[in-house]
Design an enzyme around this catalytic site. Structure first.
Site, PDB file in Angstrom:
ATOM      1  N   ARG A 117       3.676  -5.852  16.707  1.00  0.00           N
ATOM      2  CA  ARG A 117       2.283  -5.366  16.700  1.00  0.00           C
ATOM      3  C   ARG A 117       1.363  -6.479  17.183  1.00  0.00           C
ATOM      4  NH1 ARG A 117       2.184  -3.433  10.514  1.00  0.00           N
ATOM      5  NH2 ARG A 117       3.066  -5.533  10.349  1.00  0.00           N
ATOM      6  N   SER A 132       0.824  -1.219   0.000  1.00  0.00           N
ATOM      7  CA  SER A 132       0.000   0.000   0.000  1.00  0.00           C
ATOM      8  C   SER A 132       0.854   1.264   0.000  1.00  0.00           C
ATOM      9  CB  SER A 132      -0.988   0.004   1.174  1.00  0.00           C
ATOM     10  OG  SER A 132      -0.351  -0.314   2.384  1.00  0.00           O
ATOM     11  N   HIS A 148       5.707 -13.229   6.769  1.00  0.00           N
ATOM     12  CA  HIS A 148       5.944 -11.818   6.426  1.00  0.00           C
ATOM     13  C   HIS A 148       7.068 -11.730   5.409  1.00  0.00           C
ATOM     14  CE1 HIS A 148       6.451  -7.479   6.867  1.00  0.00           C
ATOM     15  NE2 HIS A 148       5.220  -7.504   7.356  1.00  0.00           N
ATOM     16  N   ASP A 163      -1.872  -9.115  11.553  1.00  0.00           N
ATOM     17  CA  ASP A 163      -3.262  -9.503  11.293  1.00  0.00           C
ATOM     18  C   ASP A 163      -3.711 -10.752  12.054  1.00  0.00           C
ATOM     19  OD1 ASP A 163      -3.635  -7.398   9.513  1.00  0.00           O
ATOM     20  OD2 ASP A 163      -2.698  -8.519   7.891  1.00  0.00           O
ATOM     21  N   HIS A 173      -2.121  -8.867   1.882  1.00  0.00           N
ATOM     22  CA  HIS A 173      -1.724  -7.645   2.619  1.00  0.00           C
ATOM     23  C   HIS A 173      -2.798  -7.400   3.694  1.00  0.00           C
ATOM     24  CE1 HIS A 173       0.302  -3.949   3.368  1.00  0.00           C
ATOM     25  NE2 HIS A 173      -0.088  -3.215   2.322  1.00  0.00           N
TER      26      HIS A 173
HETATM   27  N1  NMX Z   1       0.829 -19.940   4.785  1.00  0.00           N
HETATM   28  C1  NMX Z   1       1.147 -20.728   3.747  1.00  0.00           C
HETATM   29  N2  NMX Z   1       2.178 -20.503   2.916  1.00  0.00           N
HETATM   30  C2  NMX Z   1       2.941 -19.432   3.176  1.00  0.00           C
HETATM   31  C3  NMX Z   1       2.699 -18.576   4.267  1.00  0.00           C
HETATM   32  C4  NMX Z   1       1.579 -18.855   5.080  1.00  0.00           C
HETATM   33  N3  NMX Z   1       1.229 -18.070   6.100  1.00  0.00           N
HETATM   34  N4  NMX Z   1       3.636 -17.613   4.268  1.00  0.00           N
HETATM   35  C5  NMX Z   1       4.425 -17.844   3.208  1.00  0.00           C
HETATM   36  N5  NMX Z   1       4.008 -18.933   2.539  1.00  0.00           N
HETATM   37  C6  NMX Z   1       4.520 -19.481   1.288  1.00  0.00           C
HETATM   38  C7  NMX Z   1       4.364 -18.446   0.179  1.00  0.00           C
HETATM   39  O1  NMX Z   1       3.042 -18.461  -0.343  1.00  0.00           O
HETATM   40  C8  NMX Z   1       5.420 -18.909  -0.802  1.00  0.00           C
HETATM   41  O2  NMX Z   1       4.910 -19.993  -1.519  1.00  0.00           O
HETATM   42  P1  NMX Z   1       5.229 -20.192  -3.089  1.00  0.00           P
HETATM   43  O3  NMX Z   1       6.715 -20.137  -3.213  1.00  0.00           O
HETATM   44  O4  NMX Z   1       4.643 -21.518  -3.422  1.00  0.00           O
HETATM   45  O5  NMX Z   1       4.565 -19.039  -3.771  1.00  0.00           O
HETATM   46  C9  NMX Z   1       6.541 -19.395   0.108  1.00  0.00           C
HETATM   47  O6  NMX Z   1       5.912 -19.698   1.378  1.00  0.00           O
HETATM   48  C10 NMX Z   1       7.651 -18.404   0.353  1.00  0.00           C
HETATM   49  O7  NMX Z   1       7.078 -17.214   0.850  1.00  0.00           O
HETATM   50  P2  NMX Z   1       7.917 -16.237   1.804  1.00  0.00           P
HETATM   51  O8  NMX Z   1       9.154 -15.850   1.070  1.00  0.00           O
HETATM   52  O9  NMX Z   1       8.065 -16.854   3.149  1.00  0.00           O
HETATM   53  O10 NMX Z   1       6.903 -15.014   1.969  1.00  0.00           O
HETATM   54  P3  NMX Z   1       6.605 -13.827   0.950  1.00  0.00           P
HETATM   55  O11 NMX Z   1       7.530 -12.724   1.276  1.00  0.00           O
HETATM   56  O12 NMX Z   1       6.579 -14.281  -0.456  1.00  0.00           O
HETATM   57  O13 NMX Z   1       5.122 -13.461   1.346  1.00  0.00           O
HETATM   58  C11 NMX Z   1       3.306 -13.001   2.813  1.00  0.00           C
HETATM   59  C12 NMX Z   1       4.807 -12.812   2.542  1.00  0.00           C
HETATM   60  C13 NMX Z   1       2.910 -12.133   3.999  1.00  0.00           C
HETATM   61  C14 NMX Z   1       2.522 -12.570   1.582  1.00  0.00           C
HETATM   62  C15 NMX Z   1       3.061 -14.505   3.131  1.00  0.00           C
HETATM   63  O14 NMX Z   1       3.738 -14.870   4.312  1.00  0.00           O
HETATM   64  C16 NMX Z   1       1.586 -14.817   3.278  1.00  0.00           C
HETATM   65  O15 NMX Z   1       0.916 -15.046   2.245  1.00  0.00           O
HETATM   66  N6  NMX Z   1       1.041 -14.860   4.551  1.00  0.00           N
HETATM   67  C17 NMX Z   1      -0.369 -15.066   4.777  1.00  0.00           C
HETATM   68  C18 NMX Z   1      -1.158 -13.817   4.417  1.00  0.00           C
HETATM   69  C19 NMX Z   1      -0.934 -12.709   5.448  1.00  0.00           C
HETATM   70  O16 NMX Z   1      -1.019 -12.921   6.641  1.00  0.00           O
HETATM   71  N7  NMX Z   1      -0.692 -11.487   4.936  1.00  0.00           N
HETATM   72  C20 NMX Z   1      -0.599 -10.320   5.824  1.00  0.00           C
HETATM   73  C21 NMX Z   1       0.786  -9.691   5.846  1.00  0.00           C
HETATM   74  C22 NMX Z   1       0.805  -8.526   6.808  1.00  0.00           C
HETATM   75  N8  NMX Z   1      -0.026  -7.420   6.336  1.00  0.00           N
HETATM   76  O17 NMX Z   1      -0.843  -6.959   7.050  1.00  0.00           O
HETATM   77  O18 NMX Z   1       0.103  -6.984   5.181  1.00  0.00           O
HETATM   78  C1  MLT Z   2       2.256  -3.843   6.663  1.00  0.00           C
HETATM   79  O1  MLT Z   2       1.956  -3.426   7.781  1.00  0.00           O
HETATM   80  O2  MLT Z   2       2.297  -3.096   5.673  1.00  0.00           O
HETATM   81  C2  MLT Z   2       2.476  -5.318   6.493  1.00  0.00           C
HETATM   82  O3  MLT Z   2       3.037  -5.904   7.609  1.00  0.00           O
HETATM   83  C3  MLT Z   2       3.092  -5.719   5.205  1.00  0.00           C
HETATM   84  C4  MLT Z   2       4.501  -5.334   4.952  1.00  0.00           C
HETATM   85  O4  MLT Z   2       5.170  -4.656   5.712  1.00  0.00           O
HETATM   86  O5  MLT Z   2       4.988  -5.778   3.878  1.00  0.00           O
END
Ligand code: NMX
Ligand code: MLT
Length: 426
Positions: free
Chosen positions: A318, A233, A309, A364, A263
């Site tokens: 947080r 964002s 993350h 979250d 996100h």
């Molecule tokens: N559950 C399942 N798989 C996961 C998760 C999870 N919580 N976290 C990471 N992975 C997977 C990810 O999808 C990826 O799979 P692939 O290679 O098949 O695409 C692999 O692990 C490697 O990912 P990472 O390098 O660990 O994480 P990345 O930096 O790509 O993504 C998020 C970060 C936050 C997008 C990821 O951890 C996620 O999808 N978490 C669940 C959604 C979430 O809680 N998002 C909120 C983030 C905070 N916010 O408020 O924005």
């Molecule tokens: C945020 O607060 O924006 C989330 O934790 C996602 C991020 O920092 O990438």
């Protein structure tokens, strides 16, 4: 002129001169390298953005202007806004001055209510909220002054005006989206004596007999305010703003990114996941059942929301702050207890998956359980709360960027054949 604006008028030229001198001496030094995997991997870890409002070291979590989040949890969002912009916390007089400035701008134009009223009643709350911000673009001081031909050195001034005008109106807009979208009755007028977060709690109209929900709102709107410059964002909003699109355009655009499930929408998804476990196991699931359900979620190709993350490699501070609030105020609440239990189980399950770099809870994972406890049960609304808070950071970053005179964002992209040439692939 308000005290905050006066302070910035003094601060910004000095900071701009510091950046210019820094660049003059060190501008050709290398700060990051990019591998092919990073180019294809969402630029993870590539240092190529500037953000002074906050930083997120992977082993510490959010630090706002040099102060770790754990030392800021008792502050109110207006203090955080002052800190984001100036690098200092306000004294009492400065805080009151900022609050008075915000209060004087809180009236929302009637056409905004009309636009929300005319949207399809099943629109997502984030669509309603972001549309309301966008439709107010006609109020932009920046757009008006730009059309009149203002000088570059003046850009931050109308950006500041746009920021205060937007921030002042968001609680009323967010609260109305809640009341309208979920049939909670008519709009509640602002409480002219309440601080920003308390007024928001008041306009939501949920019962709050002992002020605990108001305190949760203060904490909530404080914790989500900023998370450096690379999150979807903030980065999207900054990119839009770099084209000199005003803060109404850029905030609305950035928050459209926050509405994605990877996100900010993860807060809606996360509580949904917790409640699904209760349904599936006919009540509070045991740790074994949660482990099984987390594994099933992974096996079905879904993510476990609220965990993982892109930057952090520890439990998000947080999340810690929300957990501490829950332990203090609702230790016996069954939904909160599951949130705690999930925290005991999910990191263990995710740690066993090699590709997942961070198995720990993010912001979250815990917030929904607390909102649910106070009767805010419509979880598709939760990302609006995140948005009201994140507007502080996005707008502050925009004002700073215009004050520093940063240019239009334009990284270079290449097609696969060019990358093949660069790495010498056959
Ligand atoms: N559950 C399942 N798989 C996961 C998760 C999870 N919580 N976290 C990471 N992975 C997977 C990810 O999808 C990826 O799979 P692939 O290679 O098949 O695409 C692999 O692990 C490697 O990912 P990472 O390098 O660990 O994480 P990345 O930096 O790509 O993504 C998020 C970060 C936050 C997008 C990821 O951890 C996620 O999808 N978490 C669940 C959604 C979430 O809680 N998002 C909120 C983030 C905070 N916010 O408020 O924005
Ligand atoms: C945020 O607060 O924006 C989330 O934790 C996602 C991020 O920092 O990438």
């Amino acid at each position: 002129m308000s005290m905050l604006k006066e302070k910035l008028a003094d601060l910004f030229p000095r900071q701009k001169a510091e950046v210019a001198a820094f660049l003059k001496e060190y501008g050709d030094k290398e700060v990051s390298k990019v591998t092919l995997a990073q180019a294809y991997g969402g630029m993870r870890g590539v240092k190529g953005l500037v953000c002074d409002t906050s930083e997120v070291p992977p082993d510490k979590g959010l630090i706002i202007r040099g102060i770790e989040l754990k030392h800021l949890t008792e502050k109110i969002p207006e203090e955080i806004l002052w800190l984001l912009l100036t690098g200092e916390l306000p004294n009492d007089v400065q805080l009151k001055d900022l609050q008075a400035e915000i209060k004087s701008r809180e009236d929302v134009p009637q056409y905004v209510w009309n636009v929300i009223d005319s949207m399809p009643p099943d629109s997502h709350p984030m669509t309603m909220f972001n549309t309301a911000i966008l439709v107010m673009q006609r109020e932009s001081q920046f757009a008006k002054r730009y059309a009149e031909g203002m000088k570059k050195d003046e850009y931050w001034d109308p950006s500041y005006e746009d920021m205060i005008n937007i921030v002042a109106k968001l609680p009323a807009i967010g609260a109305y989206v809640y009341r309208k979208r979920f049939n909670k009755g008519p709009r509640i007028e602002s409480d002219k004596t309440a601080d920003w977060a308390k007024n928001y709690a008041h306009m939501l109209g949920l019962p709050d007999p002992n002020g605990e929900f108001t305190n949760l709102m203060r904490l909530y709107l404080n914790l989500h305010s900023d998370h450096e410059g690379g999150n979807v964002s903030a980065y999207s909003a900054a990119t839009i703003n770099s084209a000199l699109s005003d803060l109404y355009y850029s905030l609305s655009g950035g928050l459209n990114g926050l509405a994605g499930p990877l996100h900010g929408l993860a807060n809606q998804e996360c509580l949904g996941w917790v409640l699904e476990t209760m349904k599936k196991f006919n009540g509070a699931p045991s740790e074994e059942e949660l482990e099984k359900y987390a594994q099933e979620t992974l096996d079905s190709g879904k993510v476990v929301p609220g965990y993982g993350h892109a930057v952090l490699r520890i439990t998000d501070p947080r999340f810690d702050a929300f957990l501490a609030f829950g332990k203090k105020h609702m230790a016996d609440d069954p939904v909160f207890q599951i949130v705690e239990r999930v925290f005991n189980v999910v990191p263990r399950v995710l740690s066993q998956v090699q590709k997942i770099k961070d198995p720990w809870p993010n912001v979250d994972a815990g917030s929904g359980g607390l909102l649910y406890h106070y009767g805010l049960k419509e979880f598709s609304y939760y990302t609006v709360l995140f948005s009201i808070s994140r507007a502080l950071g996005i707008c502050a970053q925009g004002v700073v960027a215009r004050a520093m005179g940063y240019p239009i964002t334009r990284p270079k992209s290449l097609p696969i054949n060019k990358y093949k040439e660069i790495v010498g692939a056959k």
